[in-house]
Design an enzyme around this catalytic site. Structure first.
Site, PDB file in Angstrom:
ATOM      1  N   PHE A 135       0.833  -1.203   0.000  1.00  0.00           N
ATOM      2  CA  PHE A 135       0.000   0.000   0.000  1.00  0.00           C
ATOM      3  C   PHE A 135       0.861   1.243   0.000  1.00  0.00           C
ATOM      4  O   PHE A 135       1.687   1.436   0.896  1.00  0.00           O
ATOM      5  CB  PHE A 135      -0.903  -0.014   1.238  1.00  0.00           C
ATOM      6  CG  PHE A 135      -2.035  -0.985   1.108  1.00  0.00           C
ATOM      7  CD1 PHE A 135      -1.806  -2.352   1.173  1.00  0.00           C
ATOM      8  CD2 PHE A 135      -3.329  -0.534   0.883  1.00  0.00           C
ATOM      9  CE1 PHE A 135      -2.846  -3.255   1.035  1.00  0.00           C
ATOM     10  CE2 PHE A 135      -4.369  -1.436   0.749  1.00  0.00           C
ATOM     11  CZ  PHE A 135      -4.129  -2.784   0.827  1.00  0.00           C
ATOM     12  N   GLY A 138      -0.807   8.372   0.000  1.00  0.00           N
ATOM     13  CA  GLY A 138      -0.304   9.697   0.376  1.00  0.00           C
ATOM     14  C   GLY A 138       1.184   9.774   0.085  1.00  0.00           C
ATOM     15  O   GLY A 138       1.659   9.455  -1.007  1.00  0.00           O
ATOM     16  N   ILE A 226       5.219  -1.152   2.229  1.00  0.00           N
ATOM     17  CA  ILE A 226       5.927  -0.545   1.093  1.00  0.00           C
ATOM     18  C   ILE A 226       7.203   0.167   1.515  1.00  0.00           C
ATOM     19  O   ILE A 226       8.155   0.289   0.742  1.00  0.00           O
ATOM     20  CB  ILE A 226       4.994   0.435   0.339  1.00  0.00           C
ATOM     21  CG1 ILE A 226       5.593   0.847  -1.010  1.00  0.00           C
ATOM     22  CG2 ILE A 226       4.725   1.689   1.167  1.00  0.00           C
ATOM     23  CD1 ILE A 226       5.465  -0.185  -2.076  1.00  0.00           C
ATOM     24  N   ASP A 227       7.238   0.601   2.791  1.00  0.00           N
ATOM     25  CA  ASP A 227       8.359   1.442   3.200  1.00  0.00           C
ATOM     26  C   ASP A 227       9.545   0.589   3.622  1.00  0.00           C
ATOM     27  O   ASP A 227      10.139   0.801   4.680  1.00  0.00           O
ATOM     28  CB  ASP A 227       7.933   2.398   4.317  1.00  0.00           C
ATOM     29  CG  ASP A 227       7.286   1.670   5.491  1.00  0.00           C
ATOM     30  OD1 ASP A 227       7.099   2.297   6.544  1.00  0.00           O
ATOM     31  OD2 ASP A 227       6.964   0.470   5.352  1.00  0.00           O
ATOM     32  N   GLU A 317      -2.123  -4.763  13.205  1.00  0.00           N
ATOM     33  CA  GLU A 317      -1.122  -5.718  13.679  1.00  0.00           C
ATOM     34  C   GLU A 317      -1.635  -6.473  14.902  1.00  0.00           C
ATOM     35  O   GLU A 317      -1.375  -7.669  15.073  1.00  0.00           O
ATOM     36  CB  GLU A 317       0.188  -4.986  14.015  1.00  0.00           C
ATOM     37  CG  GLU A 317       1.350  -5.910  14.296  1.00  0.00           C
ATOM     38  CD  GLU A 317       2.651  -5.133  14.475  1.00  0.00           C
ATOM     39  OE1 GLU A 317       3.432  -5.068  13.510  1.00  0.00           O
ATOM     40  OE2 GLU A 317       2.884  -4.598  15.579  1.00  0.00           O
TER      41      GLU A 317
END
Lengths: 366, 408
Positions: A135, A138, A226-227, A317
């Site tokens: 994902f 932003g 994604i990070d 989570e």
């Protein structure tokens, strides 16, 4: 002669075997086997092809089975070619410093516990497609480039991979050069106002996407943050029915200190005395069908909490951990597969395969 | 009421009609029809003499005739059918319990997880936390290089496994052969298996024997069933041993793929001393031989002559698997036994017999079709060997015997 194609065995194979029209050896000479192209129709099985094959070769034919429906939980690995690898020795535990098997007999994948070549030789012929969801909402779109570039070099190398990037801003996603057999599709989704909401809606989005799109395209699906960036190979040792990854911050901590949701009013509640591991929300995956059920179950508990006006301590989570506690994963990935770069590397973690990119949370979340 | 004796004919005739149609519709034996008719007659006759019968009472024998006719087909049928003379054999279910497509390699998952059970499936249980940096055993290999777990004492929690297994309602079959003098081992095998093998779970023991009358009468736990299947014996013990593969393969095709989900083949001349539980249940399971678990691959007793179908070239081999205990899902065992027996037949046609008979063929198969789970030598310990520290528990071990004598 080394043709290596596969064919689908018709349910009439028993008749074919008995009538002597095909022979089935258990690999007398691995290099002389022939498997036939799987474009064979059910209606016209083997005999029509047989006459065109040289007779002597036919008698040494090994019938290799291609699974008609590849989404099976436990593959029996069939070795088709001679492979040389060190012998596994019963008294020779490879990793003496870490747990390699959970109490419910799910393997925990650490460097040294598996042989990549062996696994590749078993999995490659199965022609699997592996999906990856991530994902990028932003400001998180800025991580897509590095994620995909590193995945191209290190994630499931040699296999078909479909990246599904969920984003609210498709224009901004960079076009990355992909290896053949790999594709990237952008899935537009809505951006919610709060980052927690964005995070928690992921389960629902993945679930819907499986039902609408990915069930036709992939066999296994991984849902990753994604990070993050790949630093070392991530291969088919990670494939399993339902796969979870152990959180790097809590792998040697007593269960009472796991940051589970501790309020009993939440659907994600786990009491102090219970819990196996603290799993990371950044990595989970497995067979498509299992991931579908998993995301649906998590989303249901998230909705239940919403109805009660409560939000779990670590958003989805916490719900993921609750679900994995009641429905144990069939395979665990060690923290090598989900590492936090801000932490110093301990000796147990010999290789870091996938880890966070340093960022300023305040800046990107709003 | 002015009932004439002639009116008594009415219920008798009606009972007869109901009974007759009963035989057509409900498979009652014709002798049963006499019962309601006679009762109707007796009640009718005595009724006019002794009791103050009203018209409505005539309905009673008619209704009873109908009821007896209907119920008769369920219970009385059993009494009239032919049972084998050995009373302790239970009869296998005649209808298909489950269908397994023999082309499938997968586990049979009997039903989808109920999505409403999102909250908690496993019962609350308390057990020690597994710590990532504290391995349970460092003296033995716990996972093969293809990530198949190896069962050793101390590595698993059977309560969790049982809780997971119970949800699935699997049925497990055990095939074992007691031919010629080996019938003497039946009692020990069944007695200990009844106690220690998958205790609390459904198991069907399939005992193949050439002397069904010599099978001792044994009381088994309610979830365990015994099926005795007559089988031919052969003059050579090697042939008896090798033909087991063929028998198992055929039986799966004709019966077992309807009856069980998982199937294990075990030698009869063994006894169990410790629990063998659901940790053995997996798609394809092999047991590491107690004689050869320490040996390097080139010292393993694989068949090496290239003329044999069981030949494994030097430089290859993972473990040496014992043919005394192997199994898996019914479709995988079918493939294994078919392939192994094919090898045996081809060897016979070429006038060669593999060094360790079907065990050599089994090893060849399992080298190229990797088991999804391995059992340590705890699960088949050869009685002649002294037990080292590594083997903390001897779950199943061969029975001491004079090989020459028992094989003659």
């Amino acid at each position: 002669m080394e043709i290596c194609l596969f064919f689908l065995l018709h349910f009439r194979r028993h008749d074919l075997l008995e009538s002597g029209e095909i022979c089935s050896h258990t690999l007398p000479n691995p290099h002389s086997h022939i498997c036939l192209d799987d474009s064979l129709e059910w209606a016209s099985p083997l005999p029509s092809i047989l006459p065109s094959l040289p007779r002597n070769l036919l008698h040494e034919t090994t019938i290799c089975r291609r699974e008609a429906r590849p989404a099976f939980p436990r593959w029996v690995f069939v070795l088709l070619c001679r492979l040389s690898y060190p012998q596994p020795r019963s008294l020779d535990q490879k990793r003496l410093d870490v747990l390699t098997l959970t109490p419910w007999l799910a393997p925990i994948v650490w460097e040294g516990t598996f042989n990549s070549e062996l696994l590749d030789s078993a999995y490659k012929p199965l022609n699997l497609t592996i999906g990856v969801t991530a994902f990028a909402i932003g400001k998180y779109t800025m991580f897509v480039g590095r994620f995909v570039e590193s995945a191209e070099k290190l994630f499931m190398k040699g296999y078909r991979v479909n990246y599904y990037i969920f984003t609210n801003d498709p224009q901004v996603i960079p076009r990355v050069q992909l290896q053949p057999g790999r594709s990237l599709s952008i899935v537009p989704i809505k951006k919610y106002s709060h980052w927690q909401e964005i995070s928690m809606r992921r389960m629902e989005a993945i679930n819907r996407h499986i039902a609408e799109v990915s069930h036709r395209e992939v066999n296994y699906l991984f849902c990753l943050d994604i990070d993050m960036v790949f630093h070392n190979p991530w291969g088919v040792e990670t494939l399993g029915e339902m796969v979870a990854a152990i959180h790097p911050g809590y792998y040697n901590v007593p269960r009472s200190q796991f940051p589970y949701e501790r309020r009993s009013s939440s659907a994600a509640f786990i009491p102090d005395s219970q819990g196996d591991f603290y799993y990371a929300g950044a990595v989970f995956g497995g067979l498509l069908k299992q991931v579908y059920e998993f995301t649906r179950a998590c989303h249901m508990t998230i909705l239940a909490d919403k109805a009660n006006g409560i939000m779990a301590a670590w958003q989805e989570e916490s719900h993921l951990n609750k679900r994995f506690f009641s429905h144990k994963p069939s395979k665990l990935l060690s923290p090598e597969y989900v590492w936090d770069d801000t932490k110093p590397k301990p000796p147990e973690v010999r290789l870091i395969r996938f880890s966070t990119v340093n960022k300023d949370y305040k800046e990107i979340r709003d | 009421m002015d009932i004439k004796k002639v009116h008594i004919v009415i219920p008798i005739v009606m009972a007869g009609i109901i009974g007759y149609f009963g035989t057509e519709i409900m498979d009652i034996k014709k002798v049963h029809i006499l019962i309601p008719i006679v009762m109707a007659g007796i009640i009718g006759y005595l009724g006019t003499k002794i009791m103050d019968i009203k018209e409505v009472h005539i309905l009673i024998p008619i209704v009873m005739a109908g009821i007896i006719g209907y119920l008769g087909q369920t219970d009385l049928n059993e009494a009239f059918s032919v049972l084998p003379s050995i009373p302790h054999i239970s009869r296998p279910s005649s209808q298909p319990v489950r269908q397994v497509d023999l082309d499938e390699t997968s586990l049979v998952i009997s039903r989808q997880t109920d999505l409403n059970e999102a909250f908690s499936v496993l019962p609350r249980m308390s057990y020690p936390q597994p710590f990532v940096d504290k391995p349970q055993r460092t003296d033995v290999l716990l996972m093969s290089p293809w990530l198949a777990p190896i069962m050793w004492e101390g590595t698993f929690n059977r309560d969790i496994l049982n809780a997971q297994y119970r949800q699935k309602k699997f049925v497990v079959g055990v095939a074992t052969f007691a031919v010629k003098k080996y019938v003497r081992f039946i009692e020990g095998f069944l007695g200990s298996a009844n106690k220690f093998f998958l205790s609390g779970h459904r198991v069907n023991f399939y005992l193949f024997t050439d002397h069904p009358e010599k099978v001792p009468s044994m009381k088994l736990a309610p979830e365990k069933s015994l099926f005795i299947i007559p089988v031919q014996n052969y003059s050579r013990w090697q042939d008896i041993s090798m033909n087991r593969m063929d028998i198992i393969s055929n039986r799966i095709r004709t019966h077992w793929h309807y009856e069980v989900d998982y199937l294990y083949s075990m030698d009869i001349d063994v006894q169990m001393f410790e629990h063998i539980g659901v940790e053995i249940i997996d798609t394809l399971v092999g047991t590491i031989s107690s004689w050869q678990y320490t040996k390097p691959r080139d010292s393993n007793s694989y068949e090496r002559r290239p003329e044999s179908r069981a030949a494994i070239p030097s430089g290859e081999g993972d473990f040496y698997y014992a043919a005394s205990f192997y199994g898996g899902s019914v479709s995988e065992v079918y493939k294994l036994t078919t392939a192994c027996f094919k090898g045996v037949t081809e060897d016979r046609a070429n006038g060669i017999e593999a060094k360790w008979h079907e065990e050599s063929h089994l090893n060849k198969y399992l080298l190229y079709h990797k088991p999804t789970r391995l059992l340590s030598p705890e699960y088949y310990w050869d009685e002649e060997l002294p037990r080292p520290q590594i083997i903390r528990v001897k779950r199943l071990s061969s029975v001491r015997k004079d090989l020459e004598e028992v094989r003659s």
